[in-house]
Design an enzyme around this catalytic site. Structure first.
Site, PDB file in Angstrom:
ATOM      1  N   CYS A 206       0.816  -1.219   0.000  1.00  0.00           N
ATOM      2  CA  CYS A 206       0.000   0.000   0.000  1.00  0.00           C
ATOM      3  C   CYS A 206       0.849   1.268   0.000  1.00  0.00           C
ATOM      4  CB  CYS A 206      -0.976  -0.052   1.178  1.00  0.00           C
ATOM      5  SG  CYS A 206      -2.390   1.006   0.953  1.00  0.00           S
TER       6      CYS A 206
ATOM      7  N   ARG B 241     -12.451   6.257  -0.823  1.00  0.00           N
ATOM      8  CA  ARG B 241     -11.493   5.351  -0.165  1.00  0.00           C
ATOM      9  C   ARG B 241     -11.960   3.922  -0.402  1.00  0.00           C
ATOM     10  NH1 ARG B 241      -7.377   4.716   3.295  1.00  0.00           N
ATOM     11  NH2 ARG B 241      -6.795   6.888   2.992  1.00  0.00           N
TER      12      ARG B 241
ATOM     13  N   HIS C  22      -3.426  -5.698   2.549  1.00  0.00           N
ATOM     14  CA  HIS C  22      -3.021  -5.747   3.962  1.00  0.00           C
ATOM     15  C   HIS C  22      -3.582  -7.023   4.585  1.00  0.00           C
ATOM     16  CE1 HIS C  22      -1.585  -1.619   4.579  1.00  0.00           C
ATOM     17  NE2 HIS C  22      -2.592  -1.189   3.880  1.00  0.00           N
TER      18      HIS C  22
END
Ligand code: GLN
Length: 245
Positions: free
Chosen positions: A97, A131, A196
């Site tokens: 990320c 997001r 993640h």
């Protein structure tokens, strides 16, 4: 060929005190354990701000908020030439990320100046309006199982160029930018991903792929890893394939 009992790799964790969002340290633990369970010794090094970056077989850089990325971008700038040499010598990089974004040319956050990356990947990132948060499944043709799973939480939209290819193709979730179905990136042995979770514990087959690449870089030949009992890890992986929420 090196005796399997004498194998060793060096893993360097870049800026763990700044970029370790959502327990990205789990990637380091996975690489280290999967080596040690096979009798491969691991030299684990940490680089924090102001410290020199050593030569290494594997470099890992985790994710983080824009603020931490600003601090790390300033550090990485001084090491761009050295890390480019490391890439060209076959070193393995894994960026997650925010760390992934800094392996490209730049990251343009919503507010503030463009953050210069180190261009190990021919890619760039601009902050998007939305997001992306949620589970991701992506297909990777050269591994078994042919899937990668993880959790994404980013507003950055990453676009790949030139010889930099996607790591995988999204089947669930958004990936690099939510529009071209690409997830992550690869150029030579440099890998980036938005996954993640942390990423490698749930994708042991990819962890082993990185370890084999690192051994090949260090010893100049392919060294087949002994199998581990991955029943639990693969059951976890498969339970997440296709899972949206
Ligand atoms: N700050 C970056 C973004 O929002 C990276 C976030 C992260 O590392 N999870 O895109």
């Amino acid at each position: 060929m090196e005796k399997k009992s004498d194998l060793k790799i060096t893993i360097t964790h870049l800026y763990p005190k700044l970029l370790n969002l959502y327990g990205d340290i789990g990637n380091i633990i996975t690489l280290k354990k999967r080596c040690e369970w096979r009798g491969i010794s691991v030299e684990l090094l940490e680089v924090n701000p102001g410290k020199e970056i050593p030569a290494s077989d594997i470099y890992f850089i985790g994710g983080g908020q824009d603020k931490q990325q600003i601090d790390v971008a300033a550090e990485l700038k001084f090491n761009k030439d050295f890390l480019t040499e490391q890439r060209d010598s076959g070193a393995v990089f894994l960026g997650i990320c925010g760390g992934y974004q800094l392996l490209g040319h730049y990251y343009q956050p919503h507010n503030g100046d463009k953050l210069e990356g180190i261009s190990l990947l021919d890619a760039y990132t601009v902050a998007g309006k939305k997001r992306f948060i949620g589970n991701v499944t992506a297909k990777i043709d050269y591994l078994t199982p042919d899937t990668l799973v993880g959790f994404e939480n980013h507003s950055g939209l990453t676009y790949l160029q030139g010889e930099t290819k996607p790591l995988a193709m999204v089947t669930v979730g958004n990936g690099n930018n939510g529009s071209d179905k690409t997830e992550g990136a690869r150029y030579m042995n440099v890998f980036g991903t938005y996954l993640h979770g942390s990423f490698l514990p749930k994708n042991p087959h990819f962890a082993d792929y990185l370890i084999e690449l690192a051994l090949e870089k260090r010893y100049g030949e392919h060294i087949q890893l002994d199998n581990l009992d991955d029943d639990f890890e693969l059951k976890t992986h498969l339970s997440l394939v296709g899972k949206a929420y």
